[in-house]
Write a protein that holds these residues in place. Structure first.
Motif, mmCIF file in Angstrom:
data_model
loop_
_atom_site.group_PDB
_atom_site.id
_atom_site.type_symbol
_atom_site.label_atom_id
_atom_site.label_comp_id
_atom_site.label_asym_id
_atom_site.label_seq_id
_atom_site.Cartn_x
_atom_site.Cartn_y
_atom_site.Cartn_z
ATOM 1 N N SER A 184 0.829 -1.205 0.000
ATOM 2 C CA SER A 184 0.000 0.000 0.000
ATOM 3 C C SER A 184 0.862 1.253 0.000
ATOM 4 O O SER A 184 0.592 2.217 -0.722
ATOM 5 C CB SER A 184 -0.920 0.009 1.226
ATOM 6 O OG SER A 184 -1.821 -1.062 1.179
ATOM 7 N N GLU A 211 -1.032 4.528 -1.440
ATOM 8 C CA GLU A 211 -2.410 4.473 -0.964
ATOM 9 C C GLU A 211 -2.458 4.602 0.545
ATOM 10 O O GLU A 211 -1.539 4.156 1.249
ATOM 11 C CB GLU A 211 -3.054 3.143 -1.382
ATOM 12 C CG GLU A 211 -3.141 2.936 -2.889
ATOM 13 C CD GLU A 211 -3.696 1.560 -3.237
ATOM 14 O OE1 GLU A 211 -3.714 0.692 -2.327
ATOM 15 O OE2 GLU A 211 -4.093 1.352 -4.387
ATOM 16 N N ASN A 212 -3.516 5.230 1.057
ATOM 17 C CA ASN A 212 -3.688 5.248 2.506
ATOM 18 C C ASN A 212 -4.484 4.026 2.949
ATOM 19 O O ASN A 212 -4.922 3.227 2.129
ATOM 20 C CB ASN A 212 -4.346 6.554 2.974
ATOM 21 C CG ASN A 212 -5.774 6.721 2.464
ATOM 22 O OD1 ASN A 212 -6.508 5.750 2.279
ATOM 23 N ND2 ASN A 212 -6.175 7.964 2.227
ATOM 24 N N ASP A 213 -4.672 3.882 4.249
ATOM 25 C CA ASP A 213 -5.348 2.701 4.803
ATOM 26 C C ASP A 213 -6.787 2.999 5.202
ATOM 27 O O ASP A 213 -7.327 2.373 6.117
ATOM 28 C CB ASP A 213 -4.572 2.165 6.011
ATOM 29 C CG ASP A 213 -3.294 1.458 5.604
ATOM 30 O OD1 ASP A 213 -2.344 1.447 6.403
ATOM 31 O OD2 ASP A 213 -3.246 0.919 4.481
ATOM 32 N N ASN A 214 -7.440 3.933 4.521
ATOM 33 C CA ASN A 214 -8.797 4.306 4.892
ATOM 34 C C ASN A 214 -9.839 3.334 4.327
ATOM 35 O O ASN A 214 -10.745 3.696 3.588
ATOM 36 C CB ASN A 214 -9.108 5.729 4.428
ATOM 37 C CG ASN A 214 -8.429 6.764 5.297
ATOM 38 O OD1 ASN A 214 -7.829 6.429 6.311
ATOM 39 N ND2 ASN A 214 -8.506 8.021 4.900
ATOM 40 N N ILE A 215 -9.676 2.052 4.676
ATOM 41 C CA ILE A 215 -10.718 1.051 4.450
ATOM 42 C C ILE A 215 -10.878 0.255 5.732
ATOM 43 O O ILE A 215 -9.961 0.191 6.560
ATOM 44 C CB ILE A 215 -10.407 0.133 3.249
ATOM 45 C CG1 ILE A 215 -9.105 -0.645 3.455
ATOM 46 C CG2 ILE A 215 -10.366 0.921 1.955
ATOM 47 C CD1 ILE A 215 -8.843 -1.660 2.350
ATOM 48 N N LEU A 275 -14.517 12.040 1.756
ATOM 49 C CA LEU A 275 -13.673 11.012 1.159
ATOM 50 C C LEU A 275 -13.350 11.376 -0.285
ATOM 51 O O LEU A 275 -14.182 11.929 -1.002
ATOM 52 C CB LEU A 275 -14.397 9.653 1.189
ATOM 53 C CG LEU A 275 -14.682 9.051 2.569
ATOM 54 C CD1 LEU A 275 -15.565 7.808 2.413
ATOM 55 C CD2 LEU A 275 -13.394 8.678 3.285
ATOM 56 N N THR A 276 -12.150 11.047 -0.717
ATOM 57 C CA THR A 276 -11.785 11.249 -2.114
ATOM 58 C C THR A 276 -12.424 10.167 -2.974
ATOM 59 O O THR A 276 -12.870 9.125 -2.470
ATOM 60 C CB THR A 276 -10.263 11.203 -2.296
ATOM 61 O OG1 THR A 276 -9.806 9.865 -2.003
ATOM 62 C CG2 THR A 276 -9.558 12.196 -1.373
ATOM 63 N N ASP A 291 -10.890 8.161 -4.945
ATOM 64 C CA ASP A 291 -10.093 6.943 -4.829
ATOM 65 C C ASP A 291 -10.421 6.187 -3.543
ATOM 66 O O ASP A 291 -10.458 4.941 -3.532
ATOM 67 C CB ASP A 291 -8.604 7.276 -4.866
ATOM 68 C CG ASP A 291 -8.113 7.606 -6.270
ATOM 69 O OD1 ASP A 291 -7.054 8.253 -6.398
ATOM 70 O OD2 ASP A 291 -8.792 7.213 -7.246
ATOM 71 N N GLU A 292 -10.668 6.916 -2.449
ATOM 72 C CA GLU A 292 -11.037 6.252 -1.193
ATOM 73 C C GLU A 292 -12.399 5.585 -1.317
ATOM 74 O O GLU A 292 -12.600 4.464 -0.826
ATOM 75 C CB GLU A 292 -11.027 7.268 -0.045
ATOM 76 C CG GLU A 292 -9.631 7.701 0.371
ATOM 77 C CD GLU A 292 -9.635 8.850 1.370
ATOM 78 O OE1 GLU A 292 -8.714 8.900 2.215
ATOM 79 O OE2 GLU A 292 -10.546 9.704 1.297
ATOM 80 N N LYS A 322 -12.017 2.373 -3.311
ATOM 81 C CA LYS A 322 -11.430 1.277 -2.526
ATOM 82 C C LYS A 322 -12.433 0.715 -1.526
ATOM 83 O O LYS A 322 -12.472 -0.506 -1.295
ATOM 84 C CB LYS A 322 -10.172 1.755 -1.810
ATOM 85 C CG LYS A 322 -8.969 1.910 -2.729
ATOM 86 C CD LYS A 322 -7.679 2.044 -1.942
ATOM 87 C CE LYS A 322 -7.729 3.274 -1.068
ATOM 88 N NZ LYS A 322 -6.542 3.375 -0.201
#
Length: 1028
Positions: free
Chosen positions: A626, A631-635, A811-812, A814-815, A818
């Protein structure tokens, strides 16, 4: 007649008739004719309202309404001054209003007294249907009333049980004396709610002081302030003393509550959630309120006054209703000793006669007669005879009558539950009516499909505490009947006359003689010996050597030798781990580079780690890939245990997976059921490859839920291919970056480029669907494709999220992409894999399939188009088949890995901070020491008398199997997944007889993909059972 009625009447006499004429202009005529007619009711006097108020008090409104309903029918109207009140006493009309037209009745009427007291409406019970209400309710449901949170308070319930038993038992000469039990019930429930609210076990004086302040405020507000509904501009002067008294009662609440709220602020600030003393709990309702921000009000925090009001609401809602229900139920058990004896026999059959002190929460889930007793108590004696009033947000029609915008609509709960047209002998206490064959069999108190009784309300404003209320009532009734035989007091018999307070209580409070069932002296002796032996070890534990779990030798920097002997990217972990566990025991460690990975294959060790030490294992390990991908971990599956994870998970659970939301997707499930049936039937009785059908059908359902649109097959297949390609590539090719990412990112840069390409493809497919949902929301939910568009979707909730710790940003894209990808993966592969394994077992075991089919047809009959979701709840063998499938063939043989947030001990071994801890789900579910004939498919094991009877897949009390994980990171969709599996298995077995293909027999060899699938995909011959 009350003095205030005389006063109001005098005022009316002096009002000029000109004002009367002016006030009536535009109020009738042509508009009224077009809009329909109001429900019938008594005559009205302009400005005053219905004439009945001249001879009746608001305090006696129920008996008045009963007379009006007998005269006018089940929908009547009254006027209080200029306000129109509608009362509904018919279950079908209530369903049409609250479920079929629920959005129009989701508001609350304005409370004049609230404005006069200068209070806001930022309460769950009082706020209008909108962002603030959703935020407050979501916070309560997800952070305090969610099953994972409710389990945290199990020790509190056990403590309150002891308080209750001790007070009922009495001491000395008082032990056998008759006693008034109502105050004991109320005090015990209040202790529990105070603890849950403030996170502190207070002494009795402090609890009683809060209880007195609460009750004084509650009774005064409910009995003395309704007068302000009549001409508040006048009555606020005539009765200003009442407002002053209400202000004084509120100040008293503030004096008691604010120090407790401030103590919780300090606890969160200084202790980081670690209990500072034995009486302090790690979680409380106040904690969640301290974290709330109001986005539509400058993102401000709640004020102290707002928190005091929310705490007061929490204590009122959970105390009086529960204690009132307990009083009525225990009164009925005293009056009906045969029912009490039958209930006691069920309890002892479940818990045994071994001197067990407590009927546990896990025990009560397997007691159908207990649930029947509680439901019958709530039907005959609902604590609230009317639900909180609703306000019509627009003109609407109910039962053929006009309900104009702004009207207050009330629903008469007791009348529905006691309706002689709907219930056999409704005024008799007959729990058997809720068992198989009774007129209440299968009743759903949520009322989603139909209303038979509605003690918790129905629709969008249904009581958020329904689940915990049922748990509390069942738990305390079971324990009180287990501890005591409840007998009527001679000369002081039980009477069922009612009295209206905040709830509808017994006019003559219950008095009883609770006689404690004897415990064998042997148990006391054994308990004393056990305490003498064990307590010193608890108080003065011997220090142990802190060593890692055993495992193969490791090479510094590189890791365990066994991993170095495998090709770097082709490690098959499960077979390797099975050999290591056979050699080293049920907990082993491996090193991957410098990282320690621990693997646990024992249910008791898993419980110790995930439940008893859950906070320390609530994090996820970082994923090097990641970071390399930027990528961030916003899942939800990957976020660290903290505010972002809580926000995302709470959003998913409350706004998409909550039962009230899940019911909204029932049409989607039925459509997917038809897709499956049509595709399976298309090949006639020729052998059918069912895997693709199951996978496609589940993916259709999840795409529909995610994006709120029923897409055509070509689009669904394109999204599915993009998802699967990305998922398989990540799981098979990206593990290499766990080893020295600074080096491998150069050696395997082609893999990173491939991932970027797969992500771009996913974005191209998902973003138009997300933008379409943006437009749908922007236009207020209006669409030209109403048949294919759902009113709610997961994307809708993601578009509303703000990240408070990141500048309150949205949220973006991309977020969101995901999170959608995560949603589709989590709900598709696991469910379709489980379905494939279960259907394979039914093909291989035709006698089990036949037995299941018999249960289904007995429940549904031939005419129904489907086995409904309500039907499956009453099919114990179906649930046993699904549980056995999940035990023997869990879709994931490992849960997602956990990360140790601190040094901790599991099974006598050190788990160092930062270590990755993995749990071997399949090994636990197939352990031959725990399960009889573990590798055979025996659903009967989950029925009464089997070795799996009463198994709780959440693992809160003990782990026997854990297909959904356990502890704080337990699968958010557990209930949803069980619902889908039961629904689709039932419908596939009802529609077809599943037969093995001659020469192409079912094989149970496994293959690891994202889930553990059948190495040889299932093929079956399907024989239609029904003619269409």
């Amino acid at each position: 007649m009350d003095t205030w009625h005389v006063t109001v009447a005098a005022i009316l006499v002096l009002i000029p008739f000109l004002r009367l004429m002016l006030s009536r202009r535009g109020g009738g005529g042509r508009g009224a004719g077009k809009r329909g007619r109001l429900p019938p009711g008594p005559p009205t006097v302009p400005l005053l309202g219905s004439t009945v108020w001249l001879t009746n008090s608001l305090a006696d409104v129920e008996s008045l309404l009963q007379r009006l309903i007998a005269r006018h029918g089940p929908v009547v109207s009254l006027r209080v001054a200029s306000r129109l009140l509608i009362f509904v006493a018919d279950r079908r009309v209530a369903h049409a209003a609250l479920v079929e037209k629920g959005a129009s009745l989701a508001d609350r009427p304005t409370m004049v007294s609230t404005r006069l007291l200068g209070e806001s409406d930022n309460l769950i019970s009082r706020a209008n249907y909108g962002p603030v209400w959703r935020l407050l309710r979501r916070n309560l449901v997800a952070e305090t009333l969610h099953p994972s949170r409710v389990r945290l308070f199990a020790p509190a319930r056990a403590w309150v049980r002891r308080v209750l038993v001790d007070k009922l038992r009495g001491t000395g000469d008082d032990a056998a004396a008759p006693r008034a039990v109502v105050e004991t019930f109320h005090y015990a429930m209040f202790c529990l709610l105070v603890l849950m609210c403030f996170g502190e076990r207070l002494d009795e004086d402090a609890v009683r002081a809060i209880a007195v302040a609460q009750r004084d405020a509650l009774l005064y507000l409910s009995s003395k302030l309704p007068v302000f509904a009549f001409f508040p501009a006048v009555t606020k002067h005539l009765f200003r003393g009442r407002l002053q008294k209400a202000h004084a009662l509120r100040r008293r609440q503030t004096e008691l509550f604010v120090p407790l709220i401030n103590a919780r602020r300090e606890y969160k600030k200084l202790h980081g959630g670690e209990p500072k003393k034995e009486t302090t709990f790690e979680h409380s309702y106040v904690d969640t309120m301290l974290d709330i921000k109001l986005p539509d009000d400058g993102n401000r925090a709640l004020t102290d006054d707002e928190m005091v009001n929310l705490c007061s609401e929490f204590l009122n809602a959970g105390t009086d209703t529960t204690s009132t229900a307990l009083q009525w139920i225990m009164a009925e058990l005293i009056k009906n000793p045969s029912i009490q004896a039958k209930l006691y026999e069920e309890i002892k059959a479940k818990t045994g006669d071994d001197g067990q002190h407590e009927v546990s929460e896990e025990d009560v889930h397997g007691m159908p007669y207990l649930k029947a007793v509680v439901l019958e108590g709530l039907r005959k004696h609902p604590p609230g005879h009317m639900v909180l009033p609703h306000s019509a947000a627009e003109d609407m029609e109910i039962g053929g009558y006009l309900i104009p915008k702004g009207a207050t609509v009330n629903f008469m709960v007791a009348e529905m539950g006691r309706d002689e047209k709907e219930w056999e002998k409704p005024m008799e206490f007959m729990p058997e009516r809720f068992l198989a064959g009774g007129d209440g069999e299968g009743v759903d108190v949520t009322g989603s499909r139909e209303i038979r009784m509605m003690p918790f309300g129905v629709g969008r404003r249904i009581c958020p505490g329904l689940g915990i209320a049922m748990l509390h009532v069942e738990y305390f009734v079971a324990n009180m009947v287990s501890e005591f035989e409840w007998k009527e007091v001679a000369g002081d018999e039980v009477e069922f006359a009612e009295k209206q307070e905040f709830t509808t209580v017994m006019a003559k409070p219950l008095r009883a003689s609770p006689i404690r069932f004897a415990m064998d002296t042997l148990y006391l002796i054994l308990g004393a010996i056990l305490a003498a032996v064990v307590v010193p070890f608890i108080l003065f534990p011997r220090k142990r050597g802190r060593r890692l779990p055993p495992g193969p030798p490791a090479v510094p920097l590189l890791g365990s030798v066994v991993l170095l002997t495998k090709a770097l990217t082709d490690v098959e972990p499960e077979l390797l781990l099975q050999r290591l566990i056979a050699r080293y025991g049920p907990i082993v460690s491996l090193r991957m580079g410098s990282r320690v990975s621990v693997f646990v294959a024992d249910r008791r060790l898993a419980h110790a780690a995930l439940v008893e030490g859950g906070a320390a294992l609530a994090d996820r390990p970082s994923v090097p890939a990641s970071r390399l991908l930027g990528e961030n971990d916003n899942i939800i599956t990957r976020a660290g245990y903290g505010p972002v994870w809580r926000l995302l998970r709470r959003n998913l659970v409350s706004e998409t997976l909550h039962p009230s939301r899940a019911r909204m997707f029932a049409p989607a499930r039925y459509w997917v059921h038809r897709v499956i049936v049509d595709k399976l039937a298309a090949s006639g009785q020729a052998p059918h490859d069912v895997v693709d059908t199951l996978q496609y059908a589940m993916f259709c359902l999840l795409v529909n839920m995610c994006f709120g649109e029923r897409l055509d097959e070509g689009t669904v297949r394109a999204v599915e291919d993009a998802q699967r390609d990305l998922l398989i590539y990540i799981t098979s090719k990206m593990a290499v970056f766990a080893y020295f990412p600074a080096i491998t990112k150069h050696l395997f840069r082609g893999r990173l480029e491939k991932i970027y390409a797969l992500r771009r493809r996913q974005r191209e497919l998902f973003l138009p669907l997300i933008n379409a949902r943006r437009e749908y929301k922007k236009h207020g939910g209006e669409t030209t494709n109403k048949e294919t568009t759902l009113e709610h979707s997961y994307v809708d909730t993601l578009l509303d999220i703000k990240l408070p710790d990141d500048g309150n940003r949205a949220l973006t894209d991309d977020e969101i992409i995901k999170l959608c990808s995560e949603f589709l993966n989590a709900g598709t592969d696991t469910t379709s894999t489980a379905l494939q394994w279960i259907m394979a077992e039914l093909v291989k075991n035709p006698s089990i399939q036949s037995k299941l089919h018999d249960e289904i047809t007995a429940k549904t009959g031939e005419d129904q188009p489907e086995v409904s979701e309500e039907d499956v709840h009453g099919m114990p063998y179906l649930r046993a088949v699904v549980l056995e499938g999940l035990r023997k063939h869990p879709p994931g043989h490992f849960v997602l890995p956990h990360r140790a947030a601190e040094d901790m001990e599991v099974g006598g071994y050190l788990i160092p901070k930062g270590a990755t801890v993995n749990f071997m789900v399949a090994e636990i579910g197939r352990d031959e020491r725990e399960w009889e004939k573990a590798m055979e498919f025996i659903p009967e094991r989950f029925l009464p008398g089997g070795d799996g009877e009463g198994v709780d897949v959440t693992g809160s009390k003990g782990i026997r199997m854990m297909p959904f994980g356990v502890g704080r990171r337990i699968c958010a969709g557990l209930s949803f997944a069980m619902n889908h599996l039961e629904y689709f298995v039932a419908n596939m077995v009802r529609e077809f007889e599943w037969k093995e293909v001659a020469g192409d027999e079912v094989e149970f060899a496994e293959k690891r993909e994202f889930t553990t699938v059948m190495a040889k995909p299932l093929r079956a011959r399907l024989v239609p059972r029904r003619t269409t």
